[in-house]
Design a protein around this motif. Structure first.
Motif, PDB file in Angstrom:
ATOM      1  N   ASP A 203       5.774   8.387   7.973  1.00 53.90           N
ATOM      2  CA  ASP A 203       5.311   7.402   6.988  1.00 53.90           C
ATOM      3  C   ASP A 203       3.804   7.542   6.763  1.00 53.90           C
ATOM      4  OD1 ASP A 203       5.240   6.599   9.675  1.00 53.90           O
ATOM      5  OD2 ASP A 203       5.354   4.468   9.230  1.00 53.90           O
ATOM      6  N   GLY A 204       3.069   7.813   7.830  1.00 52.48           N
ATOM      7  CA  GLY A 204       1.610   7.959   7.689  1.00 52.48           C
ATOM      8  C   GLY A 204       1.256   9.152   6.813  1.00 52.48           C
TER       9      GLY A 204
ATOM     10  N   PHE B 103      10.506   9.766   8.057  1.00 51.39           N
ATOM     11  CA  PHE B 103      10.773   9.219   9.401  1.00 51.39           C
ATOM     12  C   PHE B 103       9.932   7.946   9.484  1.00 51.39           C
ATOM     13  CE2 PHE B 103      12.588  13.002  11.758  1.00 51.39           C
ATOM     14  CZ  PHE B 103      12.591  13.876  10.679  1.00 51.39           C
TER      15      PHE B 103
ATOM     16  N   ASP C 284       8.697   4.851  10.862  1.00 47.97           N
ATOM     17  CA  ASP C 284       8.655   4.093  12.122  1.00 47.97           C
ATOM     18  C   ASP C 284       7.524   3.072  12.121  1.00 47.97           C
ATOM     19  OD1 ASP C 284       6.572   5.853  12.268  1.00 47.97           O
ATOM     20  OD2 ASP C 284       7.384   7.029  13.917  1.00 47.97           O
TER      21      ASP C 284
ATOM     22  N   ALA D 239       4.420   3.417  12.084  1.00 46.96           N
ATOM     23  CA  ALA D 239       3.377   3.727  13.074  1.00 46.96           C
ATOM     24  C   ALA D 239       2.867   5.152  12.901  1.00 46.96           C
ATOM     25  CB  ALA D 239       3.940   3.585  14.492  1.00 46.96           C
ATOM     26  N   LEU D 240       1.664   5.345  13.378  1.00 48.69           N
ATOM     27  CA  LEU D 240       1.146   6.695  13.569  1.00 48.69           C
ATOM     28  C   LEU D 240       1.624   7.086  14.977  1.00 48.69           C
ATOM     29  CD1 LEU D 240      -2.466   5.890  12.300  1.00 48.69           C
ATOM     30  CD2 LEU D 240      -0.766   7.268  11.078  1.00 48.69           C
ATOM     31  N   SER D 241       2.905   7.427  15.070  1.00 49.59           N
ATOM     32  CA  SER D 241       3.525   7.489  16.399  1.00 49.59           C
ATOM     33  C   SER D 241       2.863   8.476  17.349  1.00 49.59           C
ATOM     34  CB  SER D 241       5.014   7.804  16.274  1.00 49.59           C
ATOM     35  OG  SER D 241       5.705   6.617  16.001  1.00 49.59           O
TER      36      SER D 241
END
Ligand SMILES: Cc1ncc(C[n+]2csc(CCOP(=O)(O)OP(=O)(O)O)c2C)c(N)n1
Ligand SMILES: [Mg+2]
Length: 565
Positions: free
Chosen positions: A457-458, A482, A484, A486-488
């Motif tokens: 997403d980022g 993907f 989520d 977040a910047l996972s």
């Protein structure tokens, strides 16, 4: 004039004269003759318009992007796929500054590219401050050559710039050109009397004694392991690498960028090599590491973990090494590989042993989440199985592009590649915001083959406007987010330091609605079943589709440890 042109074997050669009137014509025609088919970017009011017009009359469409950085990334991808020098344009000042990250990608991912940015005339430079900064200095660390193109020098400068972009290590060049100079009519006598653009220098062949020693070294190894990198992606080189693996019957590891050079379905494919932990079991059971076209920029920032002897075959000697090879053949990959193929004899590796190593790596990288939403491995594997069941007329799977982030571990491990360039990735720079522009460039290059952009997403938020570009160009691009919230990849690093979650999470955007707003098809997937039907629908569409997949990020920390150690 005699310009560089591409022959049937892909080599540059002289071509028949073409009508060239202006500096802009000369530049565009010279690039066209390297195989460049499109121009990408976002124009300013000066030079850009001349370049667009010179391209238009030559049948080269201009692809209007929503951000200059995406334009440069698309041009770099087009260059990789065409084997040409990509052409991107921007205006001066803010446009060129926006383009910088794309140029950094072309530089560290070794894509030959010309960025044509507007410049200032000498007269303007005596009074101008508006939008002015030292553009050359900004790009200097990233480009292989720079030129302020002028009518008097264009005829000699253009081939120099093209050669600089194409010579290994391939990369970007920066051309500053002001509008008046772009439109200046070239003295045709000057064009005809100018020295013809020289062919690229022939790649070096190593000293025969050194080649003999390399052959001997390979012959005496019982368990060589091949580590294959980005320089091995060109057709003739990739074919030789496959022959060498076949001849040796040995384990072969590929970098992310070289995925497909040895296909995932090959009995010799043992997995991915990053310089981290996942491949260590395979390499540890070898007695010789053979680096083939591997550029050190492809390895992660960790010291070289092996004490095994290294034989290197590469285009050029790299100034920085993770490992100094015991024996290195630099220059022509084709000729050096031919000699090694002649010398190669079957190793002690067995196919079942390699299959076992392959499985060990997949198991180590398997995604173990907390359940609930779709997990990233499932997302990639389900997409792959739907695509395998709906292959296009040529039997090819879609080409995938992968963004930077934690989702990349599953996308690179569990998507199957069968040929070089089946998977596109920014690995040297590892920039976010790459996958969607790359997928658009792929789809323009090969319109009948869908392209899938696997993105976080980022990363998507950084190039969101290009969804509109995909719609406008009617690209068969399937963007799979993907999502989520977040910047996972950064989130998990924060967690591993036992820091509280701060500055790495946000509300999950509704990308399906955004896509609809851009004029495309936006779908959501929150379960394996809805994902499968979304992919089926996307493959049947004749334009771009976005699938917003709500993913569970809880398994990323373990996956990162398994990959990098
Ligand atoms: C342009 C850019 N900025 C920052 C980074 C550092 N970085 C690497 S991965 C990452 C997080 C990516 O988040 P997202 O796209 O959502 O992917 P995820 O990790 O969540 O799968 C960041 C910030 C980068 N690689 N490129
Ligand atoms: Mg994310």
């Amino acid at each position: 004039m005699n310009a560089l042109s591409k022959g049937e074997d892909g080599a540059l050669q002289h071509s028949a004269p073409s009508p060239i009137r202006t500096v802009s014509d000369l530049l565009v025609e010279s690039l066209r003759q390297t195989g460049t088919r499109r121009v990408f970017g976002l124009p300013g009011g000066g030079t850009s318009l001349d370049i667009i017009e010179s391209a238009r009359v030559r049948g080269m469409p201009f692809i209007l992007t929503r951000h200059e950085c995406s334009g440069v990334m698309m041009a770099a991808t087009a260059a990789d796929l065409e084997g040409s020098v990509g052409l991107a344009l921007s205006t001066k000042g803010p446009g060129m500054a926006n383009a910088v990250n794309g140029v950094a990608h072309a530089s560290l991912d070794r894509s030959p590219l010309a960025l044509v940015a507007d410049g200032f005339s000498d007269k303007q430079l005596s009074y101008v401050t508006h939008q002015w900064y030292d553009q050359r200095a900004v790009l200097a660390p990233l480009v292989k050559a720079h030129s302020t193109l002028a009518p008097a020098t264009a005829v000699t400068e253009t081939p120099r710039l093209i050669a600089a972009a194409l010579e290994p290590r391939q990369g970007p060049v920066h051309i500053e050109l002001n509008g008046a100079d772009a439109r200046a009519v070239i003295d045709s006598a000057g064009v005809h009397s100018s020295p013809a653009a020289g062919p690229l220098p022939q790649p070096r062949i190593a000293d025969p004694a050194l080649i003999d020693r390399a052959c001997e070294r390979l012959r005496t190894a019982r368990r060589p392991v091949l580590v294959i990198g980005l320089e091995a992606r060109s057709g003739p080189v990739a074919a030789r690498v496959r022959r060498l693996a076949e001849q040796l019957g040995c384990a072969a590891l590929v970098t992310y960028k070289a995925k497909g050079v040895i296909g995932d379905d090959s009995p010799w494919y043992a997995g991915i090599f990053t310089g981290g932990a996942a491949e260590q079991a395979t390499v540890a059971s070898a007695d010789l590491i053979v680096l083939i076209g591997a550029d050190p920029v492809e390895f992660i920032l960790q010291p070289w973990p092996y004490r095994l002897p290294v034989l290197e075959v590469g285009l050029t000697r790299h100034p920085v090494h993770y490992v100094e090879a015991d024996l290195a053949l630099h220059g022509s990959l084709e000729q050096h590989l031919d000699r090694l193929i002649d010398a190669a004899r079957p190793s002690d590796w067995s196919e079942s042993e390699i299959a076992n190593q392959r499985q060990i790596m997949r198991d180590a990288l398997a995604y173990r989440g907390s359940g609930g939403l779709i997990d990233p491995q499932q997302l990639v594997e389900s997409t792959l199985s739907v695509c395998a069941a709906h292959r296009n007329g040529s039997g090819l799977l879609p080409r995938v592009s992968v963004d930077a982030g934690a989702h990349m571990f599953s996308a690179t491990t569990f998507w199957a590649c069968h040929a070089a360039h089946d998977l596109l990735i920014s690995n040297g720079l590892a920039t976010m915001g790459y996958a969607l522009p790359a997928a658009i460039a792929s789809s323009l290059h090969e319109p009948d083959r869908p392209a899938i952009a696997f993105t976080g997403d980022g990363g998507l938020l950084m190039c969101l406007g290009e969804l509109a570009t995909a719609v406008e160009q009617r690209c068969r691009v399937i963007t799979i987010v993907f999502n989520d919230g977040a910047l996972s990849l950064i989130d998990i690093k924060q967690q591993s330091r036992q820091l509280p979650p701060e500055g790495v999470r946000w509300a999950r955007p509704d990308f399906a609605r955004i896509m609809t707003g851009m004029g495309g098809i936006g779908l959501t997937a929150a379960s394996p079943a809805t994902l499968r039907s979304a992919v089926e629908r996307a493959l049947a569409a004749d334009g771009p589709v976005l699938i917003d997949a709500a993913v569970d990020p809880s398994g990323y920390p373990a996956q990162l440890r398994a990959l990098r150690g």
